[in-house]
Design a protein around this motif. Structure first.
Motif, PDB file in Angstrom:
ATOM      1  N   ARG A 198       6.857 -25.758  -9.050  1.00 40.05           N
ATOM      2  CA  ARG A 198       6.410 -24.619  -9.613  1.00 40.05           C
ATOM      3  C   ARG A 198       7.544 -23.827 -10.307  1.00 40.05           C
ATOM      4  N   PRO A 241      -0.155 -16.588 -15.110  1.00 40.62           N
ATOM      5  CA  PRO A 241      -0.384 -17.705 -14.268  1.00 40.62           C
ATOM      6  C   PRO A 241       0.444 -18.696 -14.038  1.00 40.62           C
ATOM      7  N   PRO A 242       0.253 -19.335 -12.815  1.00 40.96           N
ATOM      8  CA  PRO A 242       1.532 -20.406 -12.396  1.00 40.96           C
ATOM      9  C   PRO A 242       1.966 -21.319 -13.602  1.00 40.96           C
ATOM     10  N   ARG A 243       3.098 -21.742 -13.373  1.00 42.02           N
ATOM     11  CA  ARG A 243       3.454 -22.610 -14.398  1.00 42.02           C
ATOM     12  C   ARG A 243       4.215 -23.788 -13.772  1.00 42.02           C
ATOM     13  N   TRP A 244       4.142 -25.093 -14.300  1.00 45.31           N
ATOM     14  CA  TRP A 244       4.573 -26.246 -13.546  1.00 45.31           C
ATOM     15  C   TRP A 244       5.535 -27.028 -14.372  1.00 45.31           C
ATOM     16  N   TRP A 266      -1.958 -27.030 -20.896  1.00 44.13           N
ATOM     17  CA  TRP A 266      -2.649 -26.060 -20.015  1.00 44.13           C
ATOM     18  C   TRP A 266      -3.712 -26.921 -19.243  1.00 44.13           C
ATOM     19  N   LEU A 298      -3.343 -27.963  -9.206  1.00 45.39           N
ATOM     20  CA  LEU A 298      -3.228 -27.313 -10.352  1.00 45.39           C
ATOM     21  C   LEU A 298      -4.604 -26.760 -10.797  1.00 45.39           C
ATOM     22  N   GLU A 352      -3.335 -22.580 -15.828  1.00 42.84           N
ATOM     23  CA  GLU A 352      -2.105 -22.921 -15.462  1.00 42.84           C
ATOM     24  C   GLU A 352      -1.276 -23.740 -16.354  1.00 42.84           C
ATOM     25  N   ARG A 353      -0.114 -23.452 -16.760  1.00 41.07           N
ATOM     26  CA  ARG A 353       0.624 -24.144 -17.718  1.00 41.07           C
ATOM     27  C   ARG A 353       1.346 -25.246 -17.053  1.00 41.07           C
TER      28      ARG A 353
END
Length: 392
Positions: free
Chosen positions: A33, A41-44, A284, A296, A300-301
Motif C-alpha cells: 500500500r 481511496p487506498p493505492r497499491w 482501478w 483490494l 482503489e488504485r
C-alpha cells in the motif's frame, strides 16, 4: 517502512537507485500500500511479474478507466473492452505487419544517414543524433504529417511529456506552465492537421471515426493525436537510447551479436526487458479481489511496475544478467493483455534498424556519463555521449 514513496519521485529514478528497492519489494511486499490521505481511496504498488500480468490481463477486475471522473476527453489508454477494442481496431491498420514492413527501407535510410553523420563528426550524443532521428519521422509517415515538422513536434512533445525534468522546461516557465504551453501548441497544430488530414494517414482514419462505428468528438480526436505523438515518440527514443547504452555497457554481448547477427530478434527483446521504457501504469479495482495476499476493493488504485516485473527472479533466469540470446523472454515492456502497445511492431523495427545500421556497424565507445531522464513514468536517457573509433 518500505520506501515505496520513492517510486513516485522522479529524482529517485534519475539517480538509478530504483532496482534495489524493487528487488526488496518483490521479496517482502510484492503488493504494498502506498501512503494516501484519509480522504483518498487506498493505492497499491504491484511489483511481481505474475501479479502485473494478473492486473493487465484482467480488465473485468482491473479497469483502465479511472474510478473518479477526471473530466478529460475519452482516451484509448483509459478505456476498457468492448470500447477499447473498437478504438484499437480503428488505429491498428498502420501498425499491421505488412504496413510496418513497408517502412523498413525508409527507416534504414534514416539510420544509415545518422550513422554516417556521426562517423564524420567522430563523436556526438547518441540520444540527440541517433535515437531522436527515427521515431518522429516514422510517426509523421504513419499519421500523415509533413516531415518538415519533425523538429517542432519533437521539441513540443518533449516539453509536454518530460516536464518533471528541468532540462526540458522552457526558459522562464514553471514546469507546469511549460507543459501547458507545449500542449496548447500541439493542440493548435493537431486542430489544423485534422481540418485537412492527409489521405491514407492515421489522422484521416481518426477524423472519419464515425464511419468506423466509433464516433469521436473533436476533443477526443485531439486527445488521440496527442497520445499517439507522445507514446510513439518518447517511449521509442527511450528504447533506442537504452538499447545503445546497455550494449556499450556490455561489450561482450555486443561482440556476440556482431558475430552472430541472427541473434538480433532476441537482442531487441532483451534491450526492451532491460530498459522498460514505460516504468509503470495505473489500473482501478472494479470488483473485490485478492492480489499478492492483499484484499483490494472497488475504486482503489493499482500501479503496476513493468520495470520491476522485467527483473523478477521468478520469471527470468538471472534477471540482472544482460543476455542478447535470452529465450524465452516474457517481458512486459509493452504491457500485456488488451492494452499491449498497438505500435509495438513499429517500435521493434526501429530498435532493430538502429542496432543493425549504427550500433553494430560503428565502433562506438562511451565519451562521458549517460544522463538519465528525471521521470517516474518514462525510463530513458536525455544524453549518451559517444566517440566513434571507426567501422566494424
Amino acid at each position: 517502512m518500505t520506501g515505496v514513496e520513492s517510486l513516485f519521485d522522479p529524482s529517485f529514478h534519475e539517480a538509478e537507485r530504483v532496482h534495489s528497492l524493487l528487488t526488496q519489494l518483490r521479496a517482502e511486499h510484492p503488493v504494498v500500500r502506498y501512503p494516501t490521505r484519509d480522504d483518498e481511496p487506498p493505492r497499491w504498488v504491484v511489483t511481481r511479474h505474475a501479479d502485473v500480468l494478473a492486473v493487465t490481463k484482467n480488465p473485468r477486475t482491473f479497469h483502465a478507466r479511472p474510478a473518479i471522473d477526471l473530466g478529460t476527453p475519452r482516451q484509448i489508454n483509459m478505456t476498457d473492452p468492448p470500447e477499447h477494442t473498437a478504438l484499437r481496431r480503428l488505429v491498428a491498420p498502420p501498425f499491421a505487419p505488412k504496413s510496418v514492413a513497408a517502412m523498413a527501407s525508409e527507416l534504414r535510410e534514416h539510420a544509415t544517414a545518422a550513422a554516417c553523420a556521426l562517423r564524420e563528426r567522430g563523436q556526438g550524443d547518441f540520444v540527440k543524433d541517433v535515437a531522436r532521428v527515427l521515431p518522429m519521422r516514422a510517426l509523421c509517415r504513419v499519421l500523415g504529417l509533413p516531415e518538415e515538422d519533425v523538429a517542432f513536434l519533437c521539441d513540443a512533445v518533449e516539453a509536454m511529456a518530460h516536464y518533471t525534468d528541468p532540462a526540458f522546461v522552457r526558459a522562464g516557465r514553471t514546469p507546469e506552465a511549460s507543459a501547458r504551453e507545449a500542449s496548447r501548441e500541439l493542440g493548435d497544430y493537431l486542430a489544423r492537421a485534422f481540418e485537412r488530414p492527409r489521405q491514407g494517414g492515421l489522422l484521416s482514419l481518426i477524423a472519419d471515426s464515425a464511419a468506423a462505428g466509433v464516433p469521436l468528438t473533436a476533443d477526443e480526436r485531439m486527445q488521440f493525436g496527442w497520445l499517439l505523438l507522445d507514446a510513439g515518440y518518447t517511449t521509442v527514443v527511450s528504447a533506442i537510447g537504452g538499447a545503445a547504452r546497455v550494449l556499450l555497457d556490455h561489450p561482450g554481448e555486443l561482440s556476440r551479436l556482431r558475430h552472430d547477427p541472427a541473434l538480433i530478434d532476441t537482442a531487441v527483446e532483451e534491450t526492451l526487458r532491460w530498459t522498460s521504457p514505460i516504468i509503470r501504469f495505473s489500473r482501478w479495482v472494479a470488483e473485490e479481489t485478492v492480489l499478492g495476499g492483499e484484499n483490494l476493493r472497488p475504486r482503489e488504485r493499482v500501479d503496476v511496475f513493468f520495470s520491476s516485473a522485467n527483473r523478477d527472479e521468478r520469471a527470468f533466469v538471472e534477471p540482472f544478467r544482460f543476455d542478447v540470446g535470452r529465450a524465452p523472454n516474457p517481458h512486459v515492456a509493452f504491457s500485456a493483455g488488451a492494452h499491449s502497445c498497438v505500435g509495438a511492431p513499429l517500435a521493434r523495427l526501429q530498435i532493430r534498424v538502429v542496432l543493425e545500421e549504427v550500433v553494430m556497424k560503428l565502433d562506438l565507445e562511451p565519451a562521458g556519463a549517460a544522463r538519465v531522464l528525471r521521470s517516474d513514468f518514462n525510463a530513458g536517457l536525455k544524453s549518451l555521449p559517444v566517440r566513434v573509433r571507426g567501422l566494424r
